[in-house]
Scaffold this motif. Structure first.
Motif, PDB file in Angstrom:
ATOM      1  N   VAL A 285       0.845  -1.206   0.000  1.00 16.95           N
ATOM      2  CA  VAL A 285       0.000   0.000   0.000  1.00 16.95           C
ATOM      3  C   VAL A 285       0.879   1.255   0.000  1.00 16.95           C
ATOM      4  O   VAL A 285       0.689   2.168  -0.811  1.00 16.95           O
ATOM      5  CB  VAL A 285      -0.932   0.010   1.240  1.00 16.95           C
ATOM      6  N   LEU A 286       1.874   1.273   0.893  1.00 17.02           N
ATOM      7  CA  LEU A 286       2.780   2.423   0.969  1.00 17.02           C
ATOM      8  C   LEU A 286       3.539   2.614  -0.336  1.00 17.02           C
ATOM      9  O   LEU A 286       3.730   3.743  -0.804  1.00 17.02           O
ATOM     10  CB  LEU A 286       3.800   2.220   2.097  1.00 17.02           C
ATOM     11  N   HIS A 287       3.968   1.498  -0.931  1.00 15.75           N
ATOM     12  CA  HIS A 287       4.752   1.557  -2.157  1.00 15.75           C
ATOM     13  C   HIS A 287       3.939   2.151  -3.296  1.00 15.75           C
ATOM     14  O   HIS A 287       4.420   3.014  -4.041  1.00 15.75           O
ATOM     15  CB  HIS A 287       5.232   0.149  -2.517  1.00 15.75           C
ATOM     16  N   VAL A 288       2.686   1.721  -3.418  1.00 18.09           N
ATOM     17  CA  VAL A 288       1.805   2.252  -4.464  1.00 18.09           C
ATOM     18  C   VAL A 288       1.608   3.759  -4.256  1.00 18.09           C
ATOM     19  O   VAL A 288       1.691   4.548  -5.202  1.00 18.09           O
ATOM     20  CB  VAL A 288       0.450   1.498  -4.463  1.00 18.09           C
ATOM     21  N   LEU A 289       1.389   4.161  -2.995  1.00 19.17           N
ATOM     22  CA  LEU A 289       1.147   5.581  -2.705  1.00 19.17           C
ATOM     23  C   LEU A 289       2.371   6.449  -2.974  1.00 19.17           C
ATOM     24  O   LEU A 289       2.271   7.499  -3.605  1.00 19.17           O
ATOM     25  CB  LEU A 289       0.693   5.749  -1.246  1.00 19.17           C
ATOM     26  N   THR A 290       3.561   6.008  -2.502  1.00 13.49           N
ATOM     27  CA  THR A 290       4.754   6.845  -2.693  1.00 13.49           C
ATOM     28  C   THR A 290       5.147   6.919  -4.170  1.00 13.49           C
ATOM     29  O   THR A 290       5.576   7.976  -4.637  1.00 13.49           O
ATOM     30  CB  THR A 290       5.963   6.347  -1.872  1.00 13.49           C
ATOM     31  N   ASN A 291       4.964   5.820  -4.914  1.00  6.59           N
ATOM     32  CA  ASN A 291       5.302   5.857  -6.335  1.00  6.59           C
ATOM     33  C   ASN A 291       4.335   6.736  -7.120  1.00  6.59           C
ATOM     34  O   ASN A 291       4.732   7.454  -8.040  1.00  6.59           O
ATOM     35  CB  ASN A 291       5.347   4.453  -6.927  1.00  6.59           C
ATOM     36  N   ALA A 292       3.055   6.703  -6.754  1.00  7.12           N
ATOM     37  CA  ALA A 292       2.074   7.575  -7.398  1.00  7.12           C
ATOM     38  C   ALA A 292       2.441   9.031  -7.137  1.00  7.12           C
ATOM     39  O   ALA A 292       2.378   9.878  -8.036  1.00  7.12           O
ATOM     40  CB  ALA A 292       0.675   7.258  -6.870  1.00  7.12           C
ATOM     41  N   LEU A 293       2.889   9.307  -5.904  1.00  3.45           N
ATOM     42  CA  LEU A 293       3.306  10.668  -5.542  1.00  3.45           C
ATOM     43  C   LEU A 293       4.545  11.085  -6.344  1.00  3.45           C
ATOM     44  O   LEU A 293       4.593  12.193  -6.898  1.00  3.45           O
ATOM     45  CB  LEU A 293       3.597  10.724  -4.034  1.00  3.45           C
ATOM     46  N   ALA A 294       5.536  10.171  -6.441  1.00  3.97           N
ATOM     47  CA  ALA A 294       6.763  10.475  -7.189  1.00  3.97           C
ATOM     48  C   ALA A 294       6.451  10.725  -8.670  1.00  3.97           C
ATOM     49  O   ALA A 294       7.064  11.578  -9.316  1.00  3.97           O
ATOM     50  CB  ALA A 294       7.767   9.330  -7.038  1.00  3.97           C
ATOM     51  N   TYR A 295       5.489   9.993  -9.204  1.00  2.53           N
ATOM     52  CA  TYR A 295       5.064  10.177 -10.605  1.00  2.53           C
ATOM     53  C   TYR A 295       4.359  11.521 -10.760  1.00  2.53           C
ATOM     54  O   TYR A 295       4.628  12.285 -11.697  1.00  2.53           O
ATOM     55  CB  TYR A 295       4.119   9.037 -10.984  1.00  2.53           C
ATOM     56  N   TRP A 296       3.508  11.801  -9.801  1.00  3.66           N
ATOM     57  CA  TRP A 296       2.696  13.026  -9.842  1.00  3.66           C
ATOM     58  C   TRP A 296       3.577  14.281  -9.785  1.00  3.66           C
ATOM     59  O   TRP A 296       3.322  15.255 -10.492  1.00  3.66           O
ATOM     60  CB  TRP A 296       1.698  12.991  -8.676  1.00  3.66           C
ATOM     61  N   VAL A 297       4.630  14.254  -8.968  1.00  5.03           N
ATOM     62  CA  VAL A 297       5.518  15.419  -8.890  1.00  5.03           C
ATOM     63  C   VAL A 297       6.601  15.375  -9.974  1.00  5.03           C
ATOM     64  O   VAL A 297       7.434  16.273 -10.044  1.00  5.03           O
ATOM     65  CB  VAL A 297       6.166  15.601  -7.488  1.00  5.03           C
ATOM     66  N   GLY A 298       6.573  14.337 -10.827  1.00  5.97           N
ATOM     67  CA  GLY A 298       7.478  14.308 -11.977  1.00  5.97           C
ATOM     68  C   GLY A 298       8.823  13.659 -11.750  1.00  5.97           C
ATOM     69  O   GLY A 298       9.727  13.788 -12.563  1.00  5.97           O
ATOM     70  N   LEU A 299       8.992  12.936 -10.619  1.00  9.52           N
ATOM     71  CA  LEU A 299      10.278  12.291 -10.337  1.00  9.52           C
ATOM     72  C   LEU A 299      10.403  10.944 -11.041  1.00  9.52           C
ATOM     73  O   LEU A 299      11.502  10.517 -11.377  1.00  9.52           O
ATOM     74  CB  LEU A 299      10.451  12.093  -8.825  1.00  9.52           C
ATOM     75  N   LYS A 300       9.276  10.273 -11.235  1.00  5.87           N
ATOM     76  CA  LYS A 300       9.303   8.962 -11.880  1.00  5.87           C
ATOM     77  C   LYS A 300       8.560   9.001 -13.197  1.00  5.87           C
ATOM     78  O   LYS A 300       7.597   9.750 -13.357  1.00  5.87           O
ATOM     79  CB  LYS A 300       8.637   7.909 -10.955  1.00  5.87           C
ATOM     80  N   ASP A 301       9.021   8.158 -14.156  1.00  7.17           N
ATOM     81  CA  ASP A 301       8.384   8.136 -15.478  1.00  7.17           C
ATOM     82  C   ASP A 301       7.075   7.361 -15.491  1.00  7.17           C
ATOM     83  O   ASP A 301       6.220   7.596 -16.345  1.00  7.17           O
ATOM     84  CB  ASP A 301       9.339   7.515 -16.504  1.00  7.17           C
ATOM     85  N   GLU A 302       6.942   6.395 -14.565  1.00 11.07           N
ATOM     86  CA  GLU A 302       5.706   5.616 -14.481  1.00 11.07           C
ATOM     87  C   GLU A 302       5.229   5.625 -13.042  1.00 11.07           C
ATOM     88  O   GLU A 302       6.032   5.726 -12.125  1.00 11.07           O
ATOM     89  CB  GLU A 302       5.930   4.151 -14.917  1.00 11.07           C
ATOM     90  N   PRO A 303       3.906   5.493 -12.871  1.00  5.75           N
ATOM     91  CA  PRO A 303       3.383   5.535 -11.491  1.00  5.75           C
ATOM     92  C   PRO A 303       3.545   4.229 -10.709  1.00  5.75           C
ATOM     93  O   PRO A 303       2.801   4.005  -9.774  1.00  5.75           O
ATOM     94  CB  PRO A 303       1.902   5.902 -11.691  1.00  5.75           C
ATOM     95  N   TRP A 304       4.519   3.315 -11.080  1.00  9.33           N
ATOM     96  CA  TRP A 304       4.737   2.110 -10.295  1.00  9.33           C
ATOM     97  C   TRP A 304       6.220   1.899 -10.058  1.00  9.33           C
ATOM     98  O   TRP A 304       7.048   2.571 -10.640  1.00  9.33           O
ATOM     99  CB  TRP A 304       4.160   0.879 -10.988  1.00  9.33           C
TER     100      TRP A 304
END
Ligand code: CTP
Ligand code: MG
Length: 180
Positions: free
Chosen positions: A161-180
């Motif tokens: 659950v935490l992993h999905v949330l933090t990756n979605a956040l990283a994607y949303w702020v533009g740090l990651k290319d995909e939300p997973w």
């Protein structure tokens, strides 16, 4: 109390949660596999770099040391008896997390998944399994005293659950290319 178990689980796993995020921030440069291929696909791919791995392990290990120095006031503040990290645990948790993530990329490439392709289940638990297994191997006494059946159960339930949330956040702020 259930909440006490959750707090201990999050505390004990924090040095294993940070490495992948630090790797995203610090990553880049020379890939660990040096560009080599196996059966037509990259061994690991450009998403696994030396800089990301080393920064991730360092971030987790430093965090564990800092947490150990503040374990008494944090225990008082939260009203929960939190465990300090032994040196072996402080190194094994982040190293295991990074190795788990690298192992997952190896499996992803062998199963035809391109860099960044999702692999549900593996993506969320690779680093937890890596961290728990390596810590059990090199810091066995610490592992047994901290990871009771209850704590381990909470870790396996809460981490995805935490992993999905933090990756979605990283994607949303533009740090990651995909939300997973
Ligand atoms: N990263 C890195 N070194 C690592 C782990 C991660 O440099 N050991 C960086 C890379 O820039 C990577 C990003 O963090 O692209 C996101 O990590 P992750 O999602 O694990 O990698 P992916 O690019 O999705 O590649 P893969 O499909 O192999 O997981
Ligand atoms: Mg990825």
């Amino acid at each position: 109390m259930v909440l006490d178990v959750v707090v201990v689980a999050l505390w004990a796993m924090l040095p294993a949660y940070i490495p992948n995020n630090a790797a995203v921030l610090a990553g880049g440069g020379r890939p660990i596999d040096g560009g080599t291929t196996l059966g037509g696909a990259r061994v690991l791919g450009d998403g696994k770099t030396w800089r990301g791995a080393i920064a991730g392990i360092a971030a987790g290990a430093v965090l564990a040391q800092i947490m150990t120095t503040v374990v008494a006031p944090m225990s008082t503040l939260l009203g929960v008896s939190l465990p300090p990290f032994s040196t072996a645990a402080a190194l094994a948790l982040p190293t295991g997390a990074i190795c788990g993530d690298i192992g997952a990329s190896f499996i992803k490439r062998r199963t035809g998944r391109k860099r960044g392709a999702p692999f549900p289940g593996i993506d969320q638990l690779d680093f937890v399994v890596g961290a728990l297994v390596l810590t059990a191997l090199v810091a066995g006494d610490w592992f047994q005293s901290v990871f009771t059946l209850q704590v381990a159960g909470v870790v396996l339930l809460v981490t995805p659950v935490l992993h999905v949330l933090t990756n979605a956040l990283a994607y949303w702020v533009g740090l990651k290319d995909e939300p997973w």
